[in-house]
Design an enzyme around this catalytic site. Sequence first.
Site, PDB file in Angstrom:
ATOM      1  N   ASN A  11       6.545 -10.300 -31.495  1.00 46.13           N
ATOM      2  CA  ASN A  11       6.185 -11.457 -31.308  1.00 46.13           C
ATOM      3  C   ASN A  11       6.033 -11.656 -32.814  1.00 46.13           C
ATOM      4  OD1 ASN A  11       5.068 -14.354 -30.585  1.00 46.13           O
ATOM      5  ND2 ASN A  11       3.607 -13.167 -29.991  1.00 46.13           N
ATOM      6  N   TRP A  12       7.709 -12.216 -32.938  1.00 47.78           N
ATOM      7  CA  TRP A  12       7.294 -13.339 -34.218  1.00 47.78           C
ATOM      8  C   TRP A  12       6.555 -14.603 -34.822  1.00 47.78           C
ATOM      9  CZ3 TRP A  12      12.833 -12.901 -36.170  1.00 47.78           C
ATOM     10  CH2 TRP A  12      13.222 -11.674 -35.674  1.00 47.78           C
ATOM     11  N   GLU A 101      -3.253 -17.146 -27.922  1.00 44.29           N
ATOM     12  CA  GLU A 101      -3.114 -18.284 -29.045  1.00 44.29           C
ATOM     13  C   GLU A 101      -3.016 -19.804 -28.227  1.00 44.29           C
ATOM     14  OE1 GLU A 101      -0.105 -15.872 -31.265  1.00 44.29           O
ATOM     15  OE2 GLU A 101      -2.237 -15.346 -32.344  1.00 44.29           O
ATOM     16  N   GLY A 177      -4.322 -10.092 -34.579  1.00 43.70           N
ATOM     17  CA  GLY A 177      -4.188 -10.784 -36.092  1.00 43.70           C
ATOM     18  C   GLY A 177      -5.613 -10.019 -36.795  1.00 43.70           C
ATOM     19  N   SER A 216      -3.031  -5.812 -33.444  1.00 47.75           N
ATOM     20  CA  SER A 216      -2.965  -5.178 -34.629  1.00 47.75           C
ATOM     21  C   SER A 216      -2.551  -3.624 -33.431  1.00 47.75           C
ATOM     22  CB  SER A 216      -4.277  -4.607 -34.515  1.00 47.75           C
ATOM     23  OG  SER A 216      -5.185  -5.974 -34.860  1.00 47.75           O
ATOM     24  N   GLY A 237       2.383  -8.166 -32.983  1.00 47.89           N
ATOM     25  CA  GLY A 237       2.269  -8.895 -33.390  1.00 47.89           C
ATOM     26  C   GLY A 237       2.713  -9.204 -35.489  1.00 47.89           C
ATOM     27  N   GLY A 238       1.770  -9.328 -35.963  1.00 45.24           N
ATOM     28  CA  GLY A 238       2.206  -8.936 -37.800  1.00 45.24           C
ATOM     29  C   GLY A 238       3.411  -8.155 -38.203  1.00 45.24           C
TER      30      GLY A 238
END
Length: 258
Positions: A11-12, A101, A177, A216, A237-238
Amino acid sequence: MNSRKPFVAGNWKMHGDRAGNERLLSALVGSADAGLVAAVDVVVCPPFPYLAQAAAALGRSGIGLGAQNVASWENGAYTGEVSAAMLADLGCRWAIVGHSERRTLLGEDDSLVAAKGARALGAGLGAIVCIGETLEEREQERTEAVLARQIEALAPLAAQAREEQFVLAYEPVWAIGTGRTASPEQAQAAHAFIRARLAAVGFAQAARLRIVYGGSVKPSNARSLFSMPDIDGGLIGGASLSADDFMAIVRAAALAEG
Ligand code: PGA
């Protein structure tokens, strides 16, 4: 060893530009060999404006394309919205719905998330449906109640959701995150609970659905998470913004026994 094929999606979020995407996508394509993409469902979810770029770059690499959101309406006068049919037309195979989010920052509630999931499935897309508790809810020992409520709202999707097209992402909000990951045991407990609740609200195929963990995930913790019996991969994510890290996580999913 269960028979569920591991699933890892990147997920960018709202990151990237054309030049950077080109580098990231070509690095991903270069390291996704046929054996790996046969062993793991690998998906990337860039922002809407870059979906066509990503579709072209991914080509026949075996890496799937997904969107980060989808409209709950089929089509019409909905300024700024993007329909499931448009995503399918662009080459997407998946859509993330209900990311925390969007739930917190954009006020998406359980019924809207279910409506979006239904639209995605109705257009032939797979749905990656996110659920998870906040830190406050966990500390108040309300994790199971919150997950149960979020799953109950998905009951209308049970009949429509084919096992290869419906992925549940457990993402504890406090781990997204933050660098704080749920322990493999904490995540496994939530995943087992989720699988049982899915069955209880009518998902007859619950034993065969992929339930992935998000929050994470990194190359260093992926293998221990993915080795738990009910953890079938991850929503990343990250770490999905680095081809090396993302592919290391994909390899961890291929190697994990769970
Ligand atoms: P993170 O995000 O891996 O950066 O924690 C996960 C997600 O929000 O899907």
